[in-house]
Design an enzyme around this catalytic site. Structure first.
Site, PDB file in Angstrom:
ATOM      1  N   ASP A   1       7.560  29.727 -30.562  1.00 25.58           N
ATOM      2  CA  ASP A   1       7.943  30.186 -31.572  1.00 25.58           C
ATOM      3  C   ASP A   1       8.165  30.215 -33.180  1.00 25.58           C
ATOM      4  OD1 ASP A   1      11.300  30.611 -32.647  1.00 25.58           O
ATOM      5  OD2 ASP A   1      11.245  29.128 -33.541  1.00 25.58           O
TER       6      ASP A   1
ATOM      7  N   ASP B   1      11.628  24.802 -30.900  1.00 30.95           N
ATOM      8  CA  ASP B   1      12.159  24.028 -31.488  1.00 30.95           C
ATOM      9  C   ASP B   1      13.923  23.599 -31.390  1.00 30.95           C
ATOM     10  OD1 ASP B   1      12.875  25.965 -33.420  1.00 30.95           O
ATOM     11  OD2 ASP B   1      13.029  24.485 -35.497  1.00 30.95           O
TER      12      ASP B   1
ATOM     13  N   CYS C   1       3.347   1.712   2.904  1.00 32.70           N
ATOM     14  CA  CYS C   1       4.394   1.147   2.807  1.00 32.70           C
ATOM     15  C   CYS C   1       5.842   1.789   1.460  1.00 32.70           C
ATOM     16  CB  CYS C   1       4.249  -0.441   1.740  1.00 32.70           C
ATOM     17  SG  CYS C   1       3.670  -1.890   2.811  1.00 32.70           S
TER      18      CYS C   1
ATOM     19  N   CYS D   1       0.846  -1.228   0.079  1.00 28.31           N
ATOM     20  CA  CYS D   1       0.188  -0.041   0.081  1.00 28.31           C
ATOM     21  C   CYS D   1       0.984   1.046   0.464  1.00 28.31           C
ATOM     22  CB  CYS D   1      -0.850   0.332   0.918  1.00 28.31           C
ATOM     23  SG  CYS D   1      -0.140   0.465   2.815  1.00 28.31           S
TER      24      CYS D   1
ATOM     25  N   ASP E   1      15.744  28.966 -28.088  1.00 25.89           N
ATOM     26  CA  ASP E   1      14.224  28.641 -27.203  1.00 25.89           C
ATOM     27  C   ASP E   1      14.078  28.331 -26.134  1.00 25.89           C
ATOM     28  OD1 ASP E   1      12.502  29.803 -29.314  1.00 25.89           O
ATOM     29  OD2 ASP E   1      12.668  27.354 -30.485  1.00 25.89           O
TER      30      ASP E   1
END
Length: 732
Positions: free
Chosen positions: A414, A627, A6, A3, A631
């Site tokens: 961008d 990309d 634990c 659980c 950026d």
């Protein structure tokens, strides 16, 4: 681990280990992520801490080798999990077989003879102390570490029923509840087996990705072809690939020509043509010709393994909302123990019930309480959600990224390479000297002037790395113009470049850059610039000898999916904005075509992050889609950085989300998936809490038999996992 308690026990034990800086334990994936100081502790210390908490570290080494390929690790891990699942089933089956005679003797035959009672005690004892040994072991280590978990609840509840019954047999009272303790453990074991199966289905994404990997490679060594296991391929090996075969690792084609199905990476169904010098990606499929390639990235460095690593990290990491479940779980078991004790005394004293009449509701309270459901609520949804995303070419780098995706209200883009294809082309050239557009042939003299102008501009741009420079160079090469060497080269990112070419001072860049360099821009050049920019073209000016020599118009078409992506985001209630270093007219023309109403133009790379911060000041969560390396600051400054995947560098992108296919429409899918995943998490948490909120009072009122309470507890955690699995059916 049985659980959430634990997982928290192990987590706390690890965090208290000297030298450990941070530790998180994921109940659903059964993995721990530990950051530690090598000078203060070692792997052995970490394993010891886990052992002291009452658990074991699952080994993944094989054949004495420490660093196996991830494929081997997962094969071994899957084998161990299959063995554990088989063990769970066998224990459940044994418990069921032993419980049926107990049920028959006590409930069906109602046999109260001494032989019947001792047989029941013996059979129930095997279930209690053999099948249920794990619960006692978990309780012991829990007490040792001053914590309580599901094991504690089951051990205390079943022990109360069993030992009271045993006492009753010895005392000759004949009032026994062996079927209660036996069926309790039987139902809990059934729940554990069902839960293990459901969790296995939730984590199938990694397994499916691993199946994409080639098992062997045909390597050229000592002039001979050898079939070797994928683990033995090294960087620099020459690999031969025939039609229909999987490409084993990432590399560069050195001989031959073929078409390769790269749909797993690009999403494109049309095979990509590959020739000498082109890059090939491991696990993609060769369709037509045979070729040789040199291995560049092997093992964990290949694209597929990078993808798997990112998915694993996302599935193992905790989402911020998990803190709520962890906090509740930390107090849950002790609170249930208190409620159980109160229930016992209320029935015994206030309702004047018998010892048995008070004991049974108290036991029911213990066993109906389920911390498992709380513990599984968040990680199973993250597990399924991140796996579904990976299958769609969207990589979340953590549970926090999934949670943040659900909160995004503004998405910034961008322009170049994100909204547009990123491959601009020269569409027009204007020479200031003759004031003529040279798109069409004019005269031999004009063409000579054009080539001379382009030779100087392209030679200078040949030293630059800007995408627009590539367009000018490609145009010059198309006209078979010889490029010249450059001296005294200097560049200002996002503005322009300058240098000496063939003894002449050449400047190429924006009109602002030329002005800063002391070049006076004439009215004709400005008029032509305005005319071309109104068409959405980017204008690059060139000055030779301190005077404007000409203009180069470059256009970058938008991706087919850009307008569709922006429309999808608008429907999701997300505001789109374009941030670009390009001039305003060009930026607005591109934005209009894509369906974006808000534009921030003429922004230098280092200024993009500032624009993002301005949007964040309004209290809205902002995502940035980009990309390129330029950026990176904006991606980092945003609440959620979404990077467009490029080739095999997918793992080093600055974003928290990577769009593997490079398709902008996947940005909208990422937001949608974040929202449905968070919706599932909230559903899971609600049902887990409401189950306990309703179930515990019902049990305390004596309206539920203890064995049925055990069945309800077992099925509650399974229902949470099954609810998470419904994510697989959601359309993005």
């Amino acid at each position: 681990m049985h659980c959430a308690s634990c997982a928290l026990t192990i987590e706390k034990k690890l965090q208290k280990t000297p030298g450990v800086k941070s530790a998180t334990v994921n109940f659903a994936t059964e993995k721990a992520s530990v950051q530690y100081d090598c000078d203060q502790c070692s792997e052995a210390d970490i394993k010891k801490a886990v052992k002291d908490a009452g658990y074991q570290v699952r080994e993944t080494e094989k054949g004495g080798e420490k660093h196996q390929m991830r494929m081997s690790e997962h094969d071994h891990s899957a084998m161990v999990k299959d063995e554990e699942m088989k063990k769970e089933w066998n224990l459940f089956l044994l418990s069921l077989i032993l419980s049926i005679p107990i049920l028959a003797l006590s409930m069906v035959l109602a046999d109260k003879s001494a032989i019947s009672l001792y047989v029941q005690a013996l059979l129930a004892g095997i279930v209690q102390f053999y099948v249920g040994a794990r619960f006692y072991r978990g309780t012991y280590y829990g007490l040792k570490n001053f914590s309580a978990n599901m094991d504690t609840l089951v051990a205390v509840g079943t022990s109360a029923a069993y030992f009271y019954s045993l006492y009753s047999v010895i005392a000759g009272r004949g009032e026994v509840f062996f079927e209660t303790s036996a069926l309790l453990i039987t139902f809990v074991m059934l729940g554990k087996w069902l839960e293990a199966r459901a969790k296995g289905k939730a984590g199938q994404a990694i397994k499916k990705l691993l199946k994409l990997q080639a098992k062997t490679a045909r390597v050229e060594r000592d002039g001979q072809e050898k079939q070797v296991p994928i683990e033995e391929v090294g960087v620099g090996d020459i690999i031969i690939v025939r039609p229909g075969e999987k490409i084993p690792v990432d590399g560069i084609v050195i001989e031959g020509y073929s078409a390769i199905d790269e749909s797993m990476v690009t999403g494109e169904s049309i095979p990509a043509e590959k020739k000498i010098g082109d890059q090939v990606i491991g696990s993609t499929i060769n369709k037509t010709g045979s070729f040789k390639f040199r291995a560049e990235k092997v093992g964990h460095e290949t694209l597929l393994m990078q993808i798997i690593h990112i998915v694993e990290e996302a599935q193992s990491a905790k989402a911020p909302i998990q803190k709520f479940a962890d906090t509740v779980s930390a107090y849950f078991v002790p609170a249930v123990m208190v409620v159980s004790v109160i229930t016992f005394f209320v029935w015994l004293i206030i309702f004047n019930a018998s010892l048995v009449g008070a004991l049974m509701p108290a036991v029911a309270v213990l066993v109906i309480a389920c911390p498992c459901a709380l513990g599984l609520a968040t990680p199973t949804a993250i597990l399924v959600g991140s796996g579904k995303a990976a299958a769609a070419g969207i990589l979340f780098k953590g549970g926090d990224a999934i949670e943040m995706a659900a909160k995004i209200k503004v998405m910034a883009f961008d322009k170049t390479g994100t909204i547009t294809k990123g491959k601009p082309e020269v569409v027009e050239v204007i020479l200031s000297k003759s004031q003529l557009s040279l798109v069409e042939n004019k005269s031999a003299k004009s063409l000579y002037e054009l080539d001379e102008f382009l030779q100087l501009a392209a030679s200078l741009e040949n030293v630059s790395e800007h995408p627009l420079a590539e367009a000018i160079i490609a145009y010059a090469k198309k006209r078979k113009i010889k490029l010249l060497p450059v001296d005294d080269f200097s560049a200002e990112p996002g503005a322009g470049v300058s240098g000496q070419v063939n003894g002449k001072k050449v400047i190429v860049g924006t009109d602002r850059y030329l002005s800063d360099q002391g070049v006076k821009i004439d009215a004709h050049a400005l008029a032509e610039k305005k005319r071309l920019e109104e068409r959405g073209q980017t204008i690059i000016m060139s000055a030779i000898g301190g005077e404007v020599a000409g203009l180069i118009a470059v256009a970058d078409k938008i991706k087919e999916s850009s307008a569709e992506a922006i429309e999808a985001l608008t429907k999701l209630g997300i505001e789109s904005v374009m941030i670009t270093g390009d001039n305003e007219p060009t930026a607005k023309a591109i934005a209009q075509e894509a369906g974006i109403s808000e534009v921030v133009a003429r922004v230098l790379p280092q200024e993009k992050a500032g624009v993002i911060e301005e949007y964040k000041k309004n209290g809205q969560k902002v995502a940035m889609v980009g990309d390129g390396i330029n950026d990176a600051p904006a991606l980092a400054a945003s609440d959620l950085g979404i990077a467009i995947g490029k080739g095999t560098d997918i793992a080093i992108e600055a974003g928290q989300v990577v769009l593997v296919h490079g398709d902008l429409a996947d940005a909208a899918k990422a937001i949608r998936l974040g929202r449905v995943t968070m919706s599932k998490i909230k559903q899971n948490l609600f049902w887990a809490l409401i189950y306990n909120a309703i179930g515990i009072p019902i049990a305390a009122l004596g309206l539920l038999k203890a064995e049925y309470a055990g069945l309800a507890m077992a099925l509650s955690s399974v229902s949470v996992v099954l609810n998470s699995l419904l994510l697989k059916r959601k359309k993005l």
